[in-house]
Scaffold this motif. Structure first.
Motif, short mmCIF file in Angstrom:
data_model
loop_
_atom_site.label_atom_id
_atom_site.label_comp_id
_atom_site.label_asym_id
_atom_site.label_seq_id
_atom_site.Cartn_x
_atom_site.Cartn_y
_atom_site.Cartn_z
N ARG A 309 0.77 -1.61 -0.12
CA ARG A 309 -0.17 0.08 -0.02
C ARG A 309 0.97 1.40 -0.02
N LEU A 310 2.14 1.34 0.59
CA LEU A 310 3.06 2.06 0.56
C LEU A 310 3.53 2.54 -0.49
N ALA A 311 3.93 1.83 -1.17
CA ALA A 311 4.22 1.98 -2.62
C ALA A 311 2.96 2.50 -3.72
N ALA A 312 2.31 1.72 -3.04
CA ALA A 312 0.84 2.94 -4.34
C ALA A 312 0.61 3.69 -3.89
N VAL A 313 0.64 4.31 -2.63
CA VAL A 313 0.40 5.31 -2.59
C VAL A 313 1.68 6.80 -3.22
N GLN A 314 2.73 6.16 -3.03
CA GLN A 314 3.95 7.28 -3.40
C GLN A 314 3.88 7.26 -5.03
N GLU A 315 3.45 6.15 -5.52
CA GLU A 315 3.45 6.33 -6.76
C GLU A 315 2.58 7.26 -7.28
N ARG A 316 1.04 7.16 -6.04
CA ARG A 316 0.49 8.15 -7.08
C ARG A 316 0.58 9.51 -6.70
N ARG A 317 0.78 9.36 -5.58
CA ARG A 317 1.50 10.95 -4.97
C ARG A 317 2.29 11.77 -5.99
N SER A 318 3.31 10.64 -6.22
CA SER A 318 4.55 11.10 -7.90
C SER A 318 3.58 11.91 -8.93
N ILE A 319 2.58 10.87 -9.35
CA ILE A 319 1.47 11.28 -10.59
C ILE A 319 0.93 12.74 -10.75
N LEU A 320 0.33 12.73 -9.27
CA LEU A 320 -0.47 13.88 -8.74
C LEU A 320 0.26 15.01 -8.84
N SER A 321 2.15 14.77 -8.03
CA SER A 321 2.92 16.09 -7.93
C SER A 321 2.84 15.90 -9.50
N SER A 322 3.23 15.52 -10.46
CA SER A 322 3.44 15.75 -11.56
C SER A 322 2.42 16.71 -12.52
N LEU A 323 1.61 16.49 -12.26
CA LEU A 323 0.09 17.30 -12.69
C LEU A 323 0.04 18.46 -12.43
N ILE A 324 0.70 19.03 -10.99
CA ILE A 324 0.37 19.70 -9.84
C ILE A 324 1.97 21.03 -10.48
N ARG A 325 2.88 20.83 -10.77
CA ARG A 325 3.84 20.72 -10.72
C ARG A 325 3.52 21.73 -12.82
N LYS A 326 2.85 21.39 -13.47
CA LYS A 326 1.23 21.96 -14.61
C LYS A 326 0.42 22.65 -14.50
N TYR A 327 -0.34 22.35 -13.77
CA TYR A 327 -1.28 23.10 -13.89
C TYR A 327 -1.67 23.27 -12.94
N GLY A 328 -0.95 23.61 -11.70
CA GLY A 328 -2.09 24.38 -10.30
C GLY A 328 -1.20 24.53 -9.41
N GLU A 329 -1.23 24.75 -7.92
CA GLU A 329 -1.41 24.63 -6.68
C GLU A 329 -1.38 22.94 -6.41
N ASP A 330 -1.86 22.92 -6.09
CA ASP A 330 -2.46 21.63 -6.18
C ASP A 330 -3.84 20.52 -6.47
N SER A 331 -4.86 19.39 -6.08
CA SER A 331 -5.25 18.58 -7.13
C SER A 331 -5.65 19.66 -7.69
N ALA A 332 -6.86 21.04 -6.23
CA ALA A 332 -7.81 21.23 -6.62
C ALA A 332 -7.32 22.43 -8.04
N GLY A 333 -7.02 23.20 -7.35
CA GLY A 333 -6.19 24.34 -9.14
C GLY A 333 -6.28 23.54 -10.79
N VAL A 334 -5.36 21.83 -10.17
CA VAL A 334 -5.41 21.09 -11.79
C VAL A 334 -6.78 21.07 -12.04
N LEU A 335 -7.76 20.90 -11.87
CA LEU A 335 -8.79 20.02 -11.44
C LEU A 335 -9.64 21.72 -12.17
#
Length: 569
Positions: A309-335
């Motif tokens: 589960r720890l590996a899955a969480v870290q992988e999901r966070r990495s994907i989200l962080s990539s989106l946030i760097r491109k499109y917003g300050e957080d997940s709400a900003g990306v949306l």
């Protein structure tokens, strides 16, 4: 109330040392002997309204020439607003304009108490004064001015079609600009659409949720420190309740110690009410500690190390962080970015359809403009015919019987703000001569008379409130001079008129007569411009008629002229 010039002060200009002109709202005439400085009055007015500064016109021995004018304007009118916009002031309906020219050629201007560029005076003068002199016939020689004057002369017949044309023209320009933007920037817009589409697809694959990045961050912290968290909860639980596996006599836990304290106090609480309260609080503390210990036990059991589960969480966070760097300050900003970009992409993808709609509207507007422009041309042609005939009739009375003025309309290839018509006033000096532009078809003196005829015909339609004529009567006399005076008086019914003349037939029609006097040494005295009463006018007209102020014949003729002019009014 139309603006007008009320007073002009001139110093050090030409032969004028110092002079003050007090002007009436109607017909003002300036006379005087040759060399007295009459033309310097016109020169001074020209300087006042932004004319070219010529250092050679400065009075010999003077350091500078200066002109100051007092104008009467409406406090809430357009001129007052223009002055206020540049920081000047109009006080009690009076506007002060000043201009100085140094012997070295430096020129300075003031408007309403504020220093301004000379060009500001020129801009203001377009709506205040029209100077018609031997070398200054510029206003109505401008094509745009000629078209505007003809439109005013056409009157109400032009108002409605011109309003319709103006509205269609504005929309035509807007649609044309949109089409140009859509077609010339198609490549850039396609690149923008591709970028937006890529980003939206990337976000759609991940499907982020509002606040998900914060939740995953907390879960990763718990999973990464599972052993430490469980050990801390177990240690705290043991400290509160003790270790059931530990032999008796071991260290006391918190619950046991609280129990001992409570028992000790309970044994003597009846002897002092203060201890009774302490006993109750010790009982409450015991219950609270017991609840905390239960929660710690449950928490310790819930914490388990889960590497998968720890590996899955870290992988999901990495994907989200990539989106946030491109499109917003957080997940709400990306949306939020995705929502805006979807709307923009829909707009860009609709370009082809929009271009088609705009093309259809542009063609319809072009056809509409063509019809309206033709209607404007028809109205202008009729007005031009009437105008040319009226001016030609005026010229006949002004000793130019063979001259003919026509208004030539030519069609531009492009639509303009006022239609496709280009208007030019032309004059033929005699029947065999081709009509030429005004400044080529007439001499200086003739041009002044042409301009007088034009202004008389335009009277009431021309918004300029003050007209200045210099040598408008050059080369004429007798009956023609009387007709010039009569027409200047007619023009003065709707505007202020200032005329420099040497003809008594013209001067007789004035509402106010100013004379420039010469001193015996040939220079103008300090009070060089004098306003004449009736007796003074008779003497001046007599001088102009016979060369002798006190000639009985001349005075009789002068009285006759004044009577004729008064009766004509």
């Amino acid at each position: 109330m139309r603006p007008r010039v009320e007073e002009v002060r001139i110093q050090g200009l030409g032969v004028i040392d110092e002079a003050v002109l007090e002007l009436s709202p109607g017909f003002n005439v300036v006379t005087g002997e040759t060399g007295a400085g009459k033309t310097m009055v016109v020169t001074g007015l020209g300087l006042l309204f932004g004319g070219r500064a010529d250092p050679s016109r400065i009075r010999p021995g003077a350091e500078r020439a200066s002109v100051e004018g007092t104008l009467v304007v409406e406090t809430a009118g357009r001129v007052a607003q223009q002055v206020e916009d540049i920081g000047g002031q109009v006080e009690d309906g009076e506007l002060i304009i000043s201009r100085t020219v140094s012997a070295e050629g430096r020129s300075r201007a003031w408007l309403g108490g504020r220093t301004v560029p000379v060009g500001t005076l020129t801009y203001l003068a377009d709506d205040l004064v029209a100077v018609h002199g031997q070398m200054d016939q510029q206003r109505l020689l401008q094509p745009a001015r000629q078209r505007a004057a003809l439109d005013r002369y056409a009157g109400n017949k032009l108002v409605k079609p011109l309003r319709s044309y103006t509205q269609a023209y504005k929309r035509h320009k807007q649609v044309g600009a949109l089409l140009e933007e859509l077609t010339t920037q198609a490549r850039e817009r396609q690149q923008e659409a591709d970028m937006l589409r890529f980003g939206l697809e990337e976000i759609e694959k991940v499907e982020p949720k509002p606040g998900e990045d914060a939740e995953l961050r907390g879960e990763e912290e718990r999973l990464s420190h599972a052993d430490a968290l469980r050990n801390a909860a177990t240690t705290a639980h043991t400290a509160l309740l003790g270790d059931p596996m530990e032999a008796a006599g071991g260290p006391h836990d918190v619950i046991s110690l609280l129990g001992e304290a409570r028992s000790a106090v309970e044994a003597v609480r009846d002897f002092d009410t203060q201890l009774a309260g302490v006993a109750e609080r010790l009982a409450e503390a015991g219950y609270l500690i017991s609840d905390v210990a239960t929660e710690l036990a449950a928490y310790a059991e819930s914490i388990e190390a889960d590497p998968a589960r720890l590996a899955a969480v870290q992988e999901r966070r990495s994907i989200l962080s990539s989106l946030i760097r491109k499109y917003g300050e957080d997940s709400a900003g990306v949306l939020a970015w995705a929502q805006r970009s979807a709307a923009r992409l829909a707009e860009l993808e609709g370009d082809d359809e929009r271009i088609g709609e705009l093309n259809r509207e542009y063609e319809e507007l072009t056809a509409r403009l063509t019809e309206l422009a033709a209607e404007l041309t028809g109205v202008r042609e009729a007005a031009a015919e009437r105008f040319g005939q009226a001016v030609t009739q005026e010229l006949t009375a002004l000793a130019m019987p063979h001259a003919r003025v026509v208004v030539e309309l030519t069609q531009s290839e492009e639509f303009g703000p006022e239609g496709r018509d280009e208007v030019e006033l032309r004059m033929a000096a005699h029947p065999a001569a081709p009509p030429l532009p005004l400044n080529k078809g007439a001499s200086g003196g003739e041009l002044s008379r042409v301009m007088l005829a034009i202004e008389v015909v335009f009277a009431g339609a021309d918004p300029v409130p003050t007209f200045v004529f210099d040598e408008v009567d050059a080369g004429v006399g007798g009956k023609a001079a009387v007709e010039i005076g009569r027409r200047l008086a007619r023009l003065a019914r709707t505007a202020q008129v200032i005329v420099v003349t040497h003809l008594p037939q013209v001067a007789a029609f004035a509402d106010q007569h100013l004379v420039v006097e010469k001193a015996s040494d040939g220079s103008v005295v300090r009070s060089g411009v004098v306003t004449l009463n009736h007796e003074g006018r008779v003497r001046e007209l007599s001088r102009m008629l016979a060369g002798l102020e006190d000639s009985e014949l001349g005075r009789a003729h002068a009285e006759e002229l004044l009577g004729l002019a008064a009766a004509d009014r």
